[in-house]
Design a protein around this motif. Structure first.
Motif, PDB file in Angstrom:
ATOM      1  N   UNK A 294       0.839  -1.200   0.000  1.00 36.13           N
ATOM      2  CA  UNK A 294       0.000   0.000   0.000  1.00 36.13           C
ATOM      3  C   UNK A 294       0.876   1.254   0.000  1.00 36.13           C
ATOM      4  N   UNK A 295       1.913   1.258   0.848  1.00 37.47           N
ATOM      5  CA  UNK A 295       2.819   2.411   0.898  1.00 37.47           C
ATOM      6  C   UNK A 295       3.484   2.618  -0.452  1.00 37.47           C
ATOM      7  N   UNK A 296       3.945   1.508  -1.009  1.00 39.25           N
ATOM      8  CA  UNK A 296       4.665   1.574  -2.291  1.00 39.25           C
ATOM      9  C   UNK A 296       3.731   2.004  -3.435  1.00 39.25           C
ATOM     10  N   UNK A 297       2.549   1.401  -3.471  1.00 40.83           N
ATOM     11  CA  UNK A 297       1.607   1.711  -4.564  1.00 40.83           C
ATOM     12  C   UNK A 297       1.146   3.164  -4.515  1.00 40.83           C
ATOM     13  N   UNK A 298       0.931   3.673  -3.307  1.00 39.07           N
ATOM     14  CA  UNK A 298       0.341   5.008  -3.199  1.00 39.07           C
ATOM     15  C   UNK A 298       1.413   6.097  -3.187  1.00 39.07           C
ATOM     16  N   UNK A 299       2.526   5.823  -2.474  1.00 38.39           N
ATOM     17  CA  UNK A 299       3.542   6.871  -2.316  1.00 38.39           C
ATOM     18  C   UNK A 299       4.851   6.548  -3.037  1.00 38.39           C
ATOM     19  N   UNK A 300       4.947   5.331  -3.573  1.00 43.91           N
ATOM     20  CA  UNK A 300       6.141   4.968  -4.303  1.00 43.91           C
ATOM     21  C   UNK A 300       7.322   4.625  -3.423  1.00 43.91           C
ATOM     22  N   UNK A 301       7.124   4.527  -2.113  1.00 46.47           N
ATOM     23  CA  UNK A 301       8.217   4.248  -1.198  1.00 46.47           C
ATOM     24  C   UNK A 301       7.678   3.641   0.088  1.00 46.47           C
ATOM     25  N   UNK A 302       8.514   2.909   0.790  1.00 42.24           N
ATOM     26  CA  UNK A 302       8.132   2.372   2.099  1.00 42.24           C
ATOM     27  C   UNK A 302       8.302   3.406   3.206  1.00 42.24           C
TER      28      UNK A 302
END
Length: 493
Positions: A294-302
């Motif tokens: 979710x972090x990666x998909x929405x913000x592109x980063x962990x």
RNA sequence: GGGCCUCUAGCUCAGUUGGUUAGAGCAACGGACUUUUAAUCCGUGGGUCGUGGGUUCGAGCCCCACGGGGCCUACCA
């Protein structure tokens, strides 16, 4: 009959706008059913990314938007139009293009907040602002109430009670809704990639169960019976697993008739998932993947940036710590499932915690929250909980006195929980009986014995892992906002 | 649930030890202005001071009750 409106009783600004509405209806319509729109504000902006100042493109568009700013001069009027996504473009209404009549009606009838339609050439102003130079304009939808002052922050109460206005005037409000939508999409993608099916189970229940919480009660006229709003979907999702739906999840609302504060809302979105032939370890890795994706998909980063500007690192492999071991270490004494309640009570007294409860596990959890929880920062799985406070969970496969359960803590609050599910119907019945004894002793949160659920287990449920995660809290973890800011329309009295 | 704080114009807020007619910015209304960006300039109107009661010669201000909201605290995710 004509409309009879008592202007005298209305606030001045509303009365004036009502009069403008009537005038518009006389001319054509304050609320036309359709408008010949050819472009969105977004598309128009995207099509002319960097025009020079003071150019005419020769291209005509017709678009509509909400008036956010008005700058009227004698013979040339400017308006900033905004779309639902917050994209803006300037409209220009000039005497030599629209004539005296349309210019005058624009100045007389258009207010801040109105939806207006303009048709005309795409140009840039002398200051370089991308603009539509109107050949004509129409009211698209008249507003009766004035928009709040755009130059001051709205109070929290106003924002929550009038979220639709909050969405109009505040970029962050729109952002959070978008983030939430994208998070939901990401969660569903992660499940789909693991071959989980999404199902929906009852929210109105004859018997509530699956968690320790106080329910909302309601009444069915058709069945003339008391019903409960669900506190958890667990017992129905397990029936689904018994029926052979081996990988299921549900995202839906739970209702708990308990406190409301920065991390609790009476209705909250819950994700639960069950996996046949999984256990609490597979559910831990699933949960980590759900959140990290979710972090990666929405913000592109962990590493997500929170509302206060700080960073929250959700990357890497999240550590697991045993509840009893971490408690023993922090308290400086060995605490096990066999430590007598009297001993636990002494420790609690010494640090000033008041507990009076028949369950051993309650003491352990309270002490743990006092000694260990405050030290947590990064995501951590706390594992192997007391048996008596987890009546739906399987005994640990090798450690006596604990169950295979974890709680995931992120930034100090419980984000998710996972289990190796109890599938033995005989032990499950014993656990329910123990809960009934608690209820009889006056515990309002104790579970009820659910005969229909036990019957399902008696038909054989495969060994399974289960997990639950609060969606609103996931949004809090990803944004740093309070729960009421992550919910579009939180309950207000 | 307990404690503390708060409610003034459409919005954000001032308002002195209780003392004439309750103020500001934005918004609104009237006027001027064909390149503004929170446009500018001149002028005008707008208030049951949350509601009800009380004290007082006099209450936005003091007291009581009720209602809305916030913060802290306790419980649940």
């Amino acid at each position: 009959m004509s409309e009879e409106i008592e202007f005298d009783d209305l606030p001045e600004q509303i009365a004036i706008r009502m009069a403008k509405r009537e005038k518009l209806n006389e001319l054509s319509s304050a609320y036309p059913v359709a408008l010949p729109i050819t472009h969105t504000i977004e598309a128009t902006r995207a099509h002319y990314p960097n025009l020079e100042a003071d150019v005419s493109t020769g291209d005509k568009v017709a678009l509509a938007g909400r008036v956010m700013f008005l700058r009227n001069t004698g013979k040339l009027c400017f308006a900033t139009l905004q779309s639902g996504t917050g994209e803006r473009i300037q409209a220009m209404v000039s005497l030599d293009k629209v004539g005296e009549e349309l210019l005058e009606s624009w100045k007389e009838l258009v207010d801040l907040g109105d939806h207006v339609f303009v048709e005309g050439e795409v140009i840039t102003s002398k200051r370089g602002e991308l603009s539509i130079l109107a050949d004509r304009w129409l009211m698209a939808a008249k507003t009766i109430r004035p928009l709040p002052n755009l130059h001051n922050e709205l109070g929290e109460e106003f924002r929550v009670r009038h979220r639709y206005i909050d969405l109009i005037v505040r970029d962050r409000a729109r952002e959070v809704v978008k983030i939430r939508s994208e998070v939901m999409q990401s969660l569903r993608n992660t499940f789909a990639n693991r071959a989980f099916m999404e199902v929906e189970t009852p929210m109105l229940q004859v018997m509530h169960g699956g968690a320790s919480a106080r329910p909302f009660k309601t009444h069915s006229n058709a069945f003339d019976t008391e019903l409960f709003l669900r506190i958890a979907p667990e017992l129905f999702l397990k029936r689904a697993v018994v029926g052979g739906l081996e990988r299921v999840f549900e995202i839906n609302r739970n209702f708990r008739n308990e406190g409301a504060d920065r991390t609790h809302s009476p209705e909250f979105a819950m994700l639960e998932a069950y996996e046949a032939y999984g256990d609490y370890n597979t559910m831990a890795s699933l949960t980590q993947e759900l959140i990290q994706n979710a972090a990666k998909d929405v913000f592109g980063t962990h590493v997500v940036t929170l509302d206060d500007g700080s960073e929250n690192d959700l990357g890497g492999e999240w550590p697991k710590v045993s509840m009893f071991e971490s408690l023993s270490k922090a308290a400086g004494v060995e605490i096990t499932h066999e430590t007598p309640i009297s001993e636990l009570k002494k420790i609690a007294d010494k640090v000033g915690i008041e507990i009076d409860h028949p369950l051993h596990g309650k003491y352990v959890e309270e002490l743990w929250e006092h000694f260990v929880k405050p030290g947590f920062t990064g995501p951590t799985f706390v594992t192997d909980f007391p048996v008596d406070t987890s009546p739906l969970t399987r005994d640990h496969r090798s450690i006596p006195g604990v169950v295979e359960k974890w709680d995931l803590y992120i930034r100090g609050f419980e984000q998710a929980t996972g289990y190796s599910e109890l599938v033995d119907p005989v032990i499950q019945r014993q656990r329910f009986v123990a809960q009934m004894e608690l209820a009889a002793a006056g515990d309002p949160e104790a579970m009820k014995l659910d005969e229909e659920f036990l019957k399902a287990l008696e038909f054989g449920m495969p060994p399974s892992g289960g997990m639950g995660m609060g969606i609103d809290r996931l949004l809090m973890t990803l944004t740093g906002l309070g729960i009421r800011e992550t919910i579009l329309f939180p309950l207000v009295k």
